[in-house]
Write an enzyme that holds these catalytic residues in place. Structure first.
Site, PDB file in Angstrom:
ATOM      1  N   GLY A 243     -12.193  50.980 -27.420  1.00  0.00           N
ATOM      2  CA  GLY A 243     -11.358  51.652 -27.049  1.00  0.00           C
ATOM      3  C   GLY A 243      -9.918  50.946 -26.650  1.00  0.00           C
ATOM      4  N   GLY A 471     -18.920  50.396 -27.031  1.00  0.00           N
ATOM      5  CA  GLY A 471     -19.091  49.172 -27.461  1.00  0.00           C
ATOM      6  C   GLY A 471     -19.549  48.219 -25.955  1.00  0.00           C
ATOM      7  N   THR A 472     -19.886  48.256 -25.030  1.00  0.00           N
ATOM      8  CA  THR A 472     -20.237  47.614 -24.169  1.00  0.00           C
ATOM      9  C   THR A 472     -20.890  47.918 -23.140  1.00  0.00           C
ATOM     10  OG1 THR A 472     -19.359  50.051 -22.983  1.00  0.00           O
ATOM     11  CG2 THR A 472     -17.279  48.447 -23.033  1.00  0.00           C
ATOM     12  N   ARG A 614     -24.695  45.327  -8.630  1.00  0.00           N
ATOM     13  CA  ARG A 614     -25.905  45.044  -9.703  1.00  0.00           C
ATOM     14  C   ARG A 614     -25.615  45.270 -10.316  1.00  0.00           C
ATOM     15  NH1 ARG A 614     -31.188  46.479  -8.566  1.00  0.00           N
ATOM     16  NH2 ARG A 614     -31.013  48.058  -6.324  1.00  0.00           N
ATOM     17  N   LEU A 616     -26.206  45.536 -14.114  1.00  0.00           N
ATOM     18  CA  LEU A 616     -27.333  46.194 -14.612  1.00  0.00           C
ATOM     19  C   LEU A 616     -28.388  45.703 -16.491  1.00  0.00           C
ATOM     20  CD1 LEU A 616     -25.436  49.349 -14.345  1.00  0.00           C
ATOM     21  CD2 LEU A 616     -27.181  48.336 -13.233  1.00  0.00           C
ATOM     22  N   THR A 620     -24.545  42.162 -21.778  1.00  0.00           N
ATOM     23  CA  THR A 620     -23.977  42.807 -21.966  1.00  0.00           C
ATOM     24  C   THR A 620     -22.895  42.848 -21.201  1.00  0.00           C
ATOM     25  OG1 THR A 620     -24.811  45.506 -20.645  1.00  0.00           O
ATOM     26  CG2 THR A 620     -25.116  44.578 -23.343  1.00  0.00           C
ATOM     27  N   GLN A 624     -18.826  41.724 -21.210  1.00  0.00           N
ATOM     28  CA  GLN A 624     -17.931  42.254 -20.991  1.00  0.00           C
ATOM     29  C   GLN A 624     -17.041  41.191 -20.443  1.00  0.00           C
ATOM     30  OE1 GLN A 624     -16.454  45.057 -20.876  1.00  0.00           O
ATOM     31  NE2 GLN A 624     -18.381  45.329 -22.852  1.00  0.00           N
ATOM     32  N   GLY A 688     -17.947  48.078 -11.357  1.00  0.00           N
ATOM     33  CA  GLY A 688     -17.760  48.027 -12.807  1.00  0.00           C
ATOM     34  C   GLY A 688     -17.204  46.459 -12.578  1.00  0.00           C
ATOM     35  N   GLU A 691     -13.486  45.826 -16.846  1.00  0.00           N
ATOM     36  CA  GLU A 691     -11.428  44.822 -16.944  1.00  0.00           C
ATOM     37  C   GLU A 691     -11.614  43.494 -15.574  1.00  0.00           C
ATOM     38  OE1 GLU A 691     -11.079  48.270 -15.723  1.00  0.00           O
ATOM     39  OE2 GLU A 691      -9.461  49.449 -17.498  1.00  0.00           O
TER      40      GLU A 691
END
Lengths: 729, 328
Positions: A243, A471-472, A614, A616, A620, A624, A688, A691
């Protein structure tokens, strides 16, 4: 039952750390990975819907004006053509992220070259495309539409303006000052899966399979576009092939498919061509920035200025938030920040991965490198010296702050040489070799989210939410969260996402998905644990669940005794967002080589160190970061949208001519995760990470180019011609 | 894509008969043609697939060269042991182009015939004299970053985008062509592509009905063979500038200097004067500069691509320095 939390207070209990399963944070491979690599995970255009007709968008070939007439009869006479639709409800731009209302409609009014003005429906895709290419359209063009952002009087975004103290005076009296103008060019999201939708009406209810990031907003945007109530719309988006912001808001093909399917009385699929994806979704605005830094003899900032000019179409609220992290990253009591937007008639500008920091941070970090050189302070040390104790503009405490640790640990791991720095010290054949670094910062956001978690009688769990996985890794972290809280392996958790028949999640965007949906799932699990504790005759805080059983006691299936338990978690951002400044922080280090003849730059290696609360899922999350660093390389060296100066159309609108990095451009990349618990960011202490990896990285590469060859390039991307132009003889 | 008839002949003779007439287009690997058909830049009524015609071998010629069949894939050519050892400039040029997937499909003949990547040529809603004669050139006052600085005309400034043909031009290879009536002719690669002039729709000398059957490389040449391609992205990008070079030394002087350039013109650019200038001289910075002066004496930039002129000068110097082991 609903377990609701509106977080107004920090949560320092770190309850998750008392859980026993030990699956959260582990590098679990994506649970939907096999389905994706074997082609069995359906993307938007692939849902098996019978009797499909195919729709193709027709786009305008003028800049601004009106569609006077369309020769529908000629198109309808072409083989297979079923309908030529220019319904006034068709949308002409994609909705901005979280718009929650219809974007611009009325296809008769043209605001940019390439804007959708109609959709043609035919039996086959080829027939529809042929008719779309040959549709005869008469326009009334309104000449003189502005196309050059520098040639119009810009509008100031007043909520971004900061004017504290006296920056001009600070610059004049400073021991050292840097005053630079830096430009960046437009970017495209360039997601692999093109925008696509299949719409199918059943009576007065429409189901649309689409490729979207935020179904909870998209359903409202679509319903509003169609002029129907939300309960007559269902959106399904189980898998999204990338996206990067381009699928935040409902885009033109989604509305077109729904309108076309209603018009022809059968399901319709609309897939954008690659060129249309580039031309009619979203561009990241180009920017022109001015950076002013004033420091004392030791490099401590006394003045900080950052101004930016961006562009967008008239009537768009979005202005690339270039200054977003500049407001708080470094100190300096004399501050001047200003964001202006030029109204021009190029395609819509909107969110592309890390809107704001993706282009603002590299510019700021180049200015910091210039200041480091002037002061003689090591670039890493210079940044550490300027970390403020609190947000320097609003006097707010930081939720947590790992910039110093990321800088120090990153420098050590990278092997950063803190000695005196001078360009052109290392040559390897034709190549100058050098290093550079930059800070990373990206504001932390959260969004309201709901998820239902059901414990089934056999002791396995199911999660339902309309949250998306773009896709994250959302599927996987949701399973890990449930597994951790309820003592289950990820294989015992069925995760169902991407369907608006399920409770509304946060959607994926602004790096907020993990913390937001993770919190909703966490809350649902807390409520389930309350019930289980009661059955087990204990307190929730004492309930130790592991491998499907109470530790040293009954299995979950026995405890459930044939019953099902179900709870909905509902998380809302609270006042805490207004009483703290929350951001992810990090540091980039790069080694590059620059060819002394051709100015070509290749990245030898990069390292990113990031603190984002944290972790998770270590795998993945790392992915990112790798993706973000890859985007940093693209923004630094290759990615640029080129617009025709006469009609504003995007000329390089495919993946052959819009140059995202290829494998060969991406060298050894190391990621260091500096884990922490952020008590403010979310009830699960996570921030987050989607990005952060591209918020400054291009600056590290720019600074490395300077260190390598002495070319201080102030225009991104730093293509060979620009490097050569800046290279000393 | 418009509906079209697909014909798939089994023999060259049959193919020759089918390929006559303005409406027929040959397809080999299709890596370029299919894209252009989807965009309706090419709208053939008949497509003649020549994949069953053989022509897919690399054979030694009597005079010590190699004959590469028109349907040999780029991958096969680049990986051929004789090409790699005797004509490394060709292997390097091919491997510098496109991607592995595209090279697996692309053929020798098709690659020679690939069309320009000019943004205005590939967008049917923009003017382009090459695609639609008389409609104007969108690039001259538009976005011309990719475009030519040598041999351009007021009707077209497009570049030939390939790499393979640049190396073939330096090697002085020959294109073998058969016409519809079965007659054969040979055209040096250096003369195969055309400058745009007033007829920019003509990319090369092929006449209607003609089919490329092979490209022949001359006997093994002495000297160092280099291919240098400059681009911001390290793969899957067309050349900003490229140089194919075959340079031989005799003692301290240059004995042979065959140079061809990509990214600068509507054809692989070969200027015989460069060889005359360089041969017999001792390599140094001044000589390389005069070679660049000669190469670029009539170069004309169009704003966005002005950078190609100094970039070509610098790239030429880098290649000559490397080939002659001269320190600059």
């Amino acid at each position: 039952m609903t377990a609701h939390l509106k977080q107004d207070e920090p949560d320092t209990a770190n309850f998750l750390d008392t859980m026993k399963q030990g699956v959260l944070g582990k590098p679990v491979s994506r649970i939907e990975g096999l389905a994706k690599v074997t082609g069995t995970a359906p993307y938007a255009a692939e849902y098996p819907v019978e009797n499909l007709a195919e729709g193709v968008l027709v786009t305008a070939t003028i800049v601004r004006g009106e569609v006077v007439s369309i020769d529908k009869d000629a198109a309808l006479a072409m083989p297979g053509v079923l309908a030529v639709i220019d319904d006034k409800c068709l949308t002409t731009r994609a909705a901005q992220g979280t718009a929650n209302e219809a974007p611009q409609q009325n296809p008769r009014k043209v605001d940019y070259w390439g804007q959708p003005i109609a959709v043609i429906v035919a039996e086959s895709f080829e027939q529809a495309r042929d008719a779309a290419k040959h549709l005869s359209v008469e326009y009334r063009e309104e000449e003189g539409a502005p196309l050059d952002p520098s040639a119009v009087e810009p509008e100031e975004q007043e909520d971004e303006t900061v004017d504290q103290g006296d920056l001009a005076h600070a610059m004049a009296r400073a021991d050292h000052a840097a005053d630079l103008e830096i430009s960046t060019e437009g970017h495209a999201s360039a997601a692999m899966e093109p925008h696509a939708a299949i719409a199918e009406w059943d009576g007065d209810k429409v189901t649309v399979y689409a490729s979207l990031q935020m179904l909870n907003y998209n359903i409202t945007e679509l319903a509003d576009s169609l002029g129907v109530d939300e309960d007559r719309v269902r959106l399904v988006s189980r898998y999204v092939g990338g996206g990067f912001g381009s699928k935040l808001g409902v885009s033109e093909e989604v509305v077109a498919a729904a309108i076309a399917a209603r018009a022809v009385g059968r399901p319709v699929r609309v897939v954008m061509s690659r060129q249309q994806v580039f031309q009619c979704v979203m561009r990241r605005s180009e920017t022109k920035q001015r950076l002013r830094l004033a420091s004392d003899g030791e490099g401590r900032l006394d003045g900080f200025g950052h101004e930016a000019l961006v562009s967008n179409l008239p009537e768009e609220d979005f202005a690339e938030p270039v200054l977003q992290s500049s407001h708080f990253l470094y100190g300096g009591k004399n501050r001047a920040l200003k964001l202006e937007v030029a109204r021009i008639h190029r395609m819509t500008a909107g969110s592309v991965r890390a809107p704001g920091e993706a282009v603002g941070m590299p510019a700021l970090e180049v200015a910091m490198d210039v200041l480091a050189e002037k002061t003689g302070v090591d670039p890493v040390e210079l940044r550490i010296r300027n970390i403020p104790d609190c947000n320097p503009e609003e006097d707010l405490p930081f939720s947590s702050h790992k910039l110093a640790e990321c800088l120090q640990q990153g420098a050590e791991k990278f092997g950063w040489d803190a000695g005196a720095r001078k360009p052109r010290q290392t040559r390897d054949g034709e190549w100058w070799v050098g290093t550079g670094m930059a800070s990373a910062a990206r504001v932390h956001n959260v969004g309201e989210a709901r998820a239902r978690v059901t414990l089934r009688p056999d002791g396995t769990a199911e999660v339902r939410t309309d949250m998306t996985d773009i896709g994250t890794g959302t599927y996987t972290i949701v399973a890990q969260m449930v597994g951790e809280m309820l003592g289950l392996g990820v294989d015992d958790v069925l995760v169902q996402l991407g369907d608006t028949d399920f409770p509304r999640g946060s959607g994926s965007g602004g790096s907020w998905g993990g913390a937001s949906i993770g919190s909703a799932v966490y809350l649902a699990c807390r409520a389930l644990r309350e019930k289980l504790a009661k059955k087990a005759g204990t307190e929730e805080s004492d309930l130790a669940l592991r491998n499907g059983a109470v530790e040293g006691g009954k299995s979950l299936a026995d405890l459930l005794d044939g019953q099902e338990l179900s709870e909905e978690g509902h998380y809302e951002p609270g006042e805490i967002a207004d009483t703290h400044t929350a951001s992810g922080f990090g540091a980039f280090f790069a080694q590059v080589r620059v060819n002394r003849f051709t100015g070509e730059t290749r990245v030898d290696r990069m390292l990113g160190a990031f603190g984002f609360g944290r972790v998770l899922n270590a795998k993945t999350a790392r992915s990112q970061c790798l993706g973000g660093i890859t985007w940093s390389i693209g923004a630094a060296l290759t990615e640029a949208l080129h617009f025709d100066p006469r009609d504003g159309h995007l000329v390089n609108c495919d993946l052959a001519e819009y140059h995202v990095p290829v494998n060969r451009d991406v060298p050894e990349v190391e990621v260091l995760m500096v884990e922490e618990r952020d008590p403010v960011a979310s009830p699960i202490q996570a921030k987050g990470i989607g990005e952060l990896g591209m918020c400054g990285g291009a600056g590290a590469i720019a600074n490395a180019i300077y260190n390598a060859c002495g070319a201080r390039v102030l225009d991104f991307p730093m293509t060979p011609d620009r490097v050569l132009a800046a290279m000393p003889d | 894509m418009r509906p079209f008839d697909l014909q798939r002949p089994d023999s060259l003779e049959h193919a020759r008969n089918l390929s006559t007439g303005e409406t027929a287009t040959l397809i080999a690997g299709g890596t370029n043609l299919l894209d252009l058909m989807k965009l309706q830049v090419e709208v053939p009524e008949r497509v003649v697939a020549i994949d069953r015609l053989g022509m897919n071998e690399i054979q030694a010629t009597e005079d010590g060269g190699l004959r590469i069949g028109a349907l040999v894939t780029n991958t096969a050519t680049a990986n051929d042991a004789r090409i790699r050892s005797d004509y490394p400039v060709l292997a390097r040029a091919i491997l510098a182009g496109a991607t592995q997937q595209l090279r697996n499909r692309a053929t020798t003949g098709g690659n020679l015939c690939q069309r320009t990547r000019c943004y205005y040529f590939t967008n049917i809603d923009q003017p382009c004299n090459k695609r639609e004669p008389g409609s104007g050139c969108g690039a001259i006052e538009g976005i011309a970053r990719l475009h030519g600085v040598l041999g351009t005309s007021s009707s077209c400034i497009a570049t030939y985008p390939g790499d393979m043909a640049v190396a073939m031009s330096a090697l002085d290879a020959t294109v073998e062509i058969v016409s519809a009536d079965g007659s054969e002719r040979s055209v040096p690669v250096r003369d195969f592509h055309l400058l745009p002039g007033d007829t920019p729709w003509r990319d090369n000398v092929l006449e209607t009905g003609e089919i490329i059957t092979a490209v022949t490389l001359p006997a093994l040449v002495e000297g160092k063979q280099l291919y240098r391609k400059v681009r911001e992205r390290s793969s899957y990008a067309f050349a900003l500038v490229s140089v194919a070079a075959i340079i031989a030394m005799e003692g301290d002087t240059i004995a042979r200097a065959d140079l061809a350039f990509g990214g600068l013109a509507h054809k692989p650019w070969y200027d015989p004067r460069l060889s005359d200038l360089l041969v017999g001289k001792a390599p140094d910075a001044a000589l390389f500069d005069s070679a660049a002066d000669l190469l670029l004496e009539n170069a004309q930039g169009y704003g966005e691509n002005d950078f190609k002129i100094p970039l070509a000068r610098r790239t030429l110097a880098a290649v000559l320095a490397e080939a002659t082991e001269t320190e600059l």
